[in-house]
Design an enzyme around this catalytic site. Structure first.
Site, PDB file in Angstrom:
ATOM      1  N   HIS A 121      15.182  15.360 -19.759  1.00  0.00           N
ATOM      2  CA  HIS A 121      15.479  15.152 -21.176  1.00  0.00           C
ATOM      3  C   HIS A 121      14.201  15.483 -21.911  1.00  0.00           C
ATOM      4  O   HIS A 121      13.335  14.638 -22.118  1.00  0.00           O
ATOM      5  CB  HIS A 121      15.921  13.710 -21.441  1.00  0.00           C
ATOM      6  CG  HIS A 121      17.263  13.400 -20.871  1.00  0.00           C
ATOM      7  ND1 HIS A 121      17.525  12.285 -20.114  1.00  0.00           N
ATOM      8  CD2 HIS A 121      18.436  14.077 -20.930  1.00  0.00           C
ATOM      9  CE1 HIS A 121      18.790  12.279 -19.741  1.00  0.00           C
ATOM     10  NE2 HIS A 121      19.358  13.358 -20.224  1.00  0.00           N
TER      11      HIS A 121
ATOM     12  N   ASP B  38      26.057  15.195 -10.720  1.00  0.00           N
ATOM     13  CA  ASP B  38      25.135  15.550 -11.803  1.00  0.00           C
ATOM     14  C   ASP B  38      23.735  15.515 -11.204  1.00  0.00           C
ATOM     15  O   ASP B  38      23.232  14.454 -10.835  1.00  0.00           O
ATOM     16  CB  ASP B  38      25.261  14.538 -12.950  1.00  0.00           C
ATOM     17  CG  ASP B  38      24.415  14.901 -14.172  1.00  0.00           C
ATOM     18  OD1 ASP B  38      23.496  15.734 -14.041  1.00  0.00           O
ATOM     19  OD2 ASP B  38      24.675  14.338 -15.252  1.00  0.00           O
TER      20      ASP B  38
ATOM     21  N   ASP C  61       0.809  -1.214   0.000  1.00  0.00           N
ATOM     22  CA  ASP C  61       0.000   0.000   0.000  1.00  0.00           C
ATOM     23  C   ASP C  61       0.849   1.275   0.000  1.00  0.00           C
ATOM     24  O   ASP C  61       0.391   2.354   0.351  1.00  0.00           O
ATOM     25  CB  ASP C  61      -0.954   0.009   1.195  1.00  0.00           C
ATOM     26  CG  ASP C  61      -0.222  -0.074   2.531  1.00  0.00           C
ATOM     27  OD1 ASP C  61       1.016  -0.260   2.506  1.00  0.00           O
ATOM     28  OD2 ASP C  61      -0.880   0.039   3.569  1.00  0.00           O
TER      29      ASP C  61
ATOM     30  N   HIS D 292      21.145  18.141 -24.414  1.00  0.00           N
ATOM     31  CA  HIS D 292      19.782  17.701 -24.713  1.00  0.00           C
ATOM     32  C   HIS D 292      18.834  18.856 -24.413  1.00  0.00           C
ATOM     33  O   HIS D 292      19.185  19.825 -23.725  1.00  0.00           O
ATOM     34  CB  HIS D 292      19.409  16.471 -23.867  1.00  0.00           C
ATOM     35  CG  HIS D 292      19.647  16.622 -22.397  1.00  0.00           C
ATOM     36  ND1 HIS D 292      18.795  17.303 -21.550  1.00  0.00           N
ATOM     37  CD2 HIS D 292      20.670  16.194 -21.602  1.00  0.00           C
ATOM     38  CE1 HIS D 292      19.263  17.279 -20.318  1.00  0.00           C
ATOM     39  NE2 HIS D 292      20.404  16.618 -20.322  1.00  0.00           N
TER      40      HIS D 292
ATOM     41  N   GLU E 108      27.085  19.857 -21.963  1.00  0.00           N
ATOM     42  CA  GLU E 108      27.713  19.001 -20.956  1.00  0.00           C
ATOM     43  C   GLU E 108      28.757  18.039 -21.519  1.00  0.00           C
ATOM     44  O   GLU E 108      28.589  16.831 -21.478  1.00  0.00           O
ATOM     45  CB  GLU E 108      26.642  18.202 -20.222  1.00  0.00           C
ATOM     46  CG  GLU E 108      25.671  17.466 -21.129  1.00  0.00           C
ATOM     47  CD  GLU E 108      24.703  16.603 -20.336  1.00  0.00           C
ATOM     48  OE1 GLU E 108      25.165  15.827 -19.466  1.00  0.00           O
ATOM     49  OE2 GLU E 108      23.504  16.680 -20.599  1.00  0.00           O
TER      50      GLU E 108
ATOM     51  N   ARG F 144      32.858  15.789 -15.902  1.00  0.00           N
ATOM     52  CA  ARG F 144      31.801  16.350 -16.752  1.00  0.00           C
ATOM     53  C   ARG F 144      31.444  17.717 -16.188  1.00  0.00           C
ATOM     54  O   ARG F 144      31.401  17.908 -14.963  1.00  0.00           O
ATOM     55  CB  ARG F 144      30.568  15.440 -16.784  1.00  0.00           C
ATOM     56  CG  ARG F 144      29.461  15.938 -17.687  1.00  0.00           C
ATOM     57  CD  ARG F 144      28.440  14.847 -18.054  1.00  0.00           C
ATOM     58  NE  ARG F 144      27.670  14.333 -16.942  1.00  0.00           N
ATOM     59  CZ  ARG F 144      27.806  13.114 -16.440  1.00  0.00           C
ATOM     60  NH1 ARG F 144      28.717  12.283 -16.926  1.00  0.00           N
ATOM     61  NH2 ARG F 144      27.051  12.708 -15.437  1.00  0.00           N
TER      62      ARG F 144
ATOM     63  N   TYR G 212      36.026  10.542 -19.656  1.00  0.00           N
ATOM     64  CA  TYR G 212      35.941   9.450 -18.696  1.00  0.00           C
ATOM     65  C   TYR G 212      37.102   8.506 -18.980  1.00  0.00           C
ATOM     66  O   TYR G 212      37.145   7.860 -20.032  1.00  0.00           O
ATOM     67  CB  TYR G 212      34.589   8.741 -18.826  1.00  0.00           C
ATOM     68  CG  TYR G 212      33.457   9.750 -18.889  1.00  0.00           C
ATOM     69  CD1 TYR G 212      32.927  10.294 -17.721  1.00  0.00           C
ATOM     70  CD2 TYR G 212      32.962  10.196 -20.119  1.00  0.00           C
ATOM     71  CE1 TYR G 212      31.926  11.249 -17.771  1.00  0.00           C
ATOM     72  CE2 TYR G 212      31.965  11.154 -20.173  1.00  0.00           C
ATOM     73  CZ  TYR G 212      31.449  11.678 -19.007  1.00  0.00           C
ATOM     74  OH  TYR G 212      30.456  12.629 -19.074  1.00  0.00           O
TER      75      TYR G 212
ATOM     76  N   HIS H 169      25.878   7.082 -15.534  1.00  0.00           N
ATOM     77  CA  HIS H 169      24.656   7.198 -14.741  1.00  0.00           C
ATOM     78  C   HIS H 169      24.784   6.411 -13.439  1.00  0.00           C
ATOM     79  O   HIS H 169      23.918   5.613 -13.089  1.00  0.00           O
ATOM     80  CB  HIS H 169      23.443   6.746 -15.560  1.00  0.00           C
ATOM     81  CG  HIS H 169      23.088   7.696 -16.659  1.00  0.00           C
ATOM     82  ND1 HIS H 169      22.410   7.308 -17.793  1.00  0.00           N
ATOM     83  CD2 HIS H 169      23.336   9.019 -16.805  1.00  0.00           C
ATOM     84  CE1 HIS H 169      22.256   8.358 -18.585  1.00  0.00           C
ATOM     85  NE2 HIS H 169      22.808   9.403 -18.004  1.00  0.00           N
TER      86      HIS H 169
ATOM     87  N   ASP I  75      19.446  21.162 -14.450  1.00  0.00           N
ATOM     88  CA  ASP I  75      20.357  20.033 -14.698  1.00  0.00           C
ATOM     89  C   ASP I  75      21.782  20.578 -14.747  1.00  0.00           C
ATOM     90  O   ASP I  75      22.170  21.227 -15.726  1.00  0.00           O
ATOM     91  CB  ASP I  75      19.979  19.349 -16.014  1.00  0.00           C
ATOM     92  CG  ASP I  75      20.709  18.035 -16.234  1.00  0.00           C
ATOM     93  OD1 ASP I  75      21.463  17.618 -15.347  1.00  0.00           O
ATOM     94  OD2 ASP I  75      20.509  17.419 -17.299  1.00  0.00           O
TER      95      ASP I  75
ATOM     96  N   GLU J 268      28.479  20.728 -16.781  1.00  0.00           N
ATOM     97  CA  GLU J 268      27.183  20.927 -17.460  1.00  0.00           C
ATOM     98  C   GLU J 268      26.505  22.193 -16.957  1.00  0.00           C
ATOM     99  O   GLU J 268      26.443  22.459 -15.765  1.00  0.00           O
ATOM    100  CB  GLU J 268      26.279  19.733 -17.189  1.00  0.00           C
ATOM    101  CG  GLU J 268      24.877  19.863 -17.766  1.00  0.00           C
ATOM    102  CD  GLU J 268      24.012  18.664 -17.443  1.00  0.00           C
ATOM    103  OE1 GLU J 268      23.006  18.457 -18.135  1.00  0.00           O
ATOM    104  OE2 GLU J 268      24.332  17.937 -16.471  1.00  0.00           O
TER     105      GLU J 268
ATOM    106  N   HIS K 177      28.902  10.226 -25.142  1.00  0.00           N
ATOM    107  CA  HIS K 177      27.542  10.778 -25.188  1.00  0.00           C
ATOM    108  C   HIS K 177      27.513  12.084 -25.960  1.00  0.00           C
ATOM    109  O   HIS K 177      28.549  12.630 -26.354  1.00  0.00           O
ATOM    110  CB  HIS K 177      26.977  10.947 -23.768  1.00  0.00           C
ATOM    111  CG  HIS K 177      27.772  11.882 -22.886  1.00  0.00           C
ATOM    112  ND1 HIS K 177      27.689  13.241 -22.968  1.00  0.00           N
ATOM    113  CD2 HIS K 177      28.653  11.613 -21.877  1.00  0.00           C
ATOM    114  CE1 HIS K 177      28.465  13.791 -22.057  1.00  0.00           C
ATOM    115  NE2 HIS K 177      29.086  12.818 -21.390  1.00  0.00           N
TER     116      HIS K 177
END
Length: 479
Positions: free
Chosen positions: A396, A295, A74, A389, A419, A440, A423, A278, A306, A442, A385
């Site tokens: 996104h 991030d 529940d 975006h 961004e 990274r 890596y 991610h 973002d 961004e 990548h």
């Protein structure tokens, strides 16, 4: 956030009309609901009119609310309105349905929603209710959601096109097909053979959502400001020996303190974890001498921020870390410089790739002529990548990146992320000094009439500025 396909979220009921406005607390006396702010009432009306103008008078649009999703037994996931549904209505309750019927004399904008129910509201929260919906939402009429099976087939009669996104909610699709079959049966009895055509609502509505209004941009600047405050808070408290989730708590705590939530699961990756695009486990120890990549963005009034920043846990970059960070920052600045009206969507990515590829060659990971390395995509093992975006109600966000075979041109009012990253997980191809470094950077960028505006610039991002900020935070925290 590095671009990938994301699913939606659903969950428990929460009555809310318009950004930041809750229905009045009135109990069971039928008190009128608090209206939208005037500017948002105008905004939602403009959006509905624009969509109905595209549809034409022989069409009907049917847009269901997001469903409540059960987490276990529940317990439910936090409810989050469907973005398309909220974009047209500002309504934030489940078990609801928008119907737009251009040219209908008895009313073009109809809302199906839940009745007031004192018992259920005691357990689960206040409901707007059918009686209060027209005044609160600007609807021409409202009906109980329990009556939809009786009313919808009649509304579909005589409409040659149905604007709806098939495949998003298969249970609702089955309901809609049932209503349509009943409407067809009625038309056959009336000797009408008008064809029925499904038109994807996504194409038209999502094109509208790509171009942000002044009201939307104001809300997105607020989301960006809150996002930046969260990142600054995390950067100011970071210390060796902390765990990643402690930084996450500082970050999200700042969002919540300012009345927002996180737009997606925060990524807090220290050391080698920063090389996982991610990474969301957020449980490892932050070690002295490592970088940490965060991030994350706040969602404020259903619009997302973002931001990504990468900084040293101990407040000081070593030589290799600073070198990689400087390469990524140079790539980001080159990409931002390409964000202006008339440039195509891929121009920022191309600019970033050029800088990153040169940087990989400079530190000895790649060898050869720059143009050949770019043509052969030799950078991809370390930069896999896109450079950004669309950003809006979804992190996104919706919208095409190509128009036919060509990249689409950037236009004022569009909002995107920029961004780039590198890596460098441990491998024989990576010089020892650079192994397990992931960086990274961004920001959120608005296309303006004569260039662009970075709306997330409140977070330090050069190596010098980051070190100065962290040093000042440590000094102020000292007894």
């Amino acid at each position: 956030m590095a671009r990938r396909q994301k699913g939606g979220k659903a969950g428990s009921p929460k009555a809310k009309v318009g950004p930041g406005r809750r229905t009045r607390a009135g109990a069971d006396d039928g008190a009128a609901a608090a209206p939208f702010g005037k500017s948002w009432a105008t905004e939602y009306r403009r959006r509905r009119r624009a969509l109905m103008k595209v549809m034409g008078d022989d069409a009907i649009a049917v847009i269901p609310a997001a469903r409540v999703a059960c987490r276990n037994r529940d317990s439910e996931y936090p409810y989050r309105a469907d973005s398309d549904f909220h974009y047209l209505s500002g309504f934030d309750e489940p078990e609801a349905l928008i119907v737009l019927a251009p040219g209908r004399k008895a009313g073009e904008y109809l809302m199906f929603c839940r009745d007031r129910d004192p018992d259920k509201e005691t357990w689960h929260g206040r409901r707007l209710g059918v009686e209060r919906a027209p005044a609160a939402l600007g609807a021409d009429d409202a009906f109980p959601i329990g009556d939809v099976d009786d009313i919808l087939p009649g509304l579909l009669e005589g409409r040659r096109q149905v604007f709806h996104t098939l495949g998003k909610d298969q249970a609702f699709d089955a309901q809609l097909l049932g209503w349509l079959n009943r409407a067809r049966s009625s038309r056959r009895a009336a000797a009408s053979d008008d064809p029925d055509v499904f038109v994807s609502l996504d194409y038209h509505l999502h094109e509208m959502r790509v171009h942000k209004s002044r009201a939307e941009l104001a809300t997105m600047r607020s989301a960006a400001r809150i996002s930046a405050a969260g990142h600054c808070r995390a950067m100011s408290v970071a210390r060796p020996g902390m765990r990643e989730h402690e930084l996450e708590a500082a970050l999200v705590g700042e969002y919540v303190r300012q009345g927002a939530t996180h737009a997606f699961l925060p990524i807090v990756g220290g050391g080698a974890n920063a090389c996982i695009l991610h990474y969301t486990e957020n449980r490892d120890e932050l070690r002295d001498g490592d970088l940490v990549l965060i991030d994350s963005g706040a969602e404020h009034e259903l619009y997302a921020g973002d931001i990504t920043r990468t900084f040293p846990v101990n407040g000081r970059f070593d030589e290799a870390q600073r070198t990689v960070h400087d390469i990524v920052l140079a790539a980001q600045l080159a990409a931002i410089a390409e964000v202006r009206p008339g440039n195509h969507w891929n121009a920022p990515h191309e600019a970033a790739v050029k800088v990153l590829t040169r940087g990989l060659r400079d530190i000895g990971i790649l060898k050869g002529r720059l143009d050949a390395l770019i043509r052969d995509e030799a950078y991809k093992p370390w930069y896999m990548h896109r450079t950004g975006h669309w950003l809006g109600m979804d992190v996104h966000d919706v919208g095409d990146y190509r128009m036919g075979e060509d990249w689409r041109a950037l236009e004022p009012g569009m909002v995107l992320t920029v961004e780039p990253g590198l890596y460098l997980p441990a491998s024989r191809k990576v010089p020892r000094a650079f192994r397990d470094i992931g960086v990274r950077i961004e920001d959120d960028v608005v296309v303006t009439a004569d260039g662009c505006e970075v709306i997330t610039g409140d977070v330090p991002k050069s190596a010098d500025d980051i070190e100065a900020f962290m040093h000042a935070a440590r000094e102020s925290a000292s007894p």
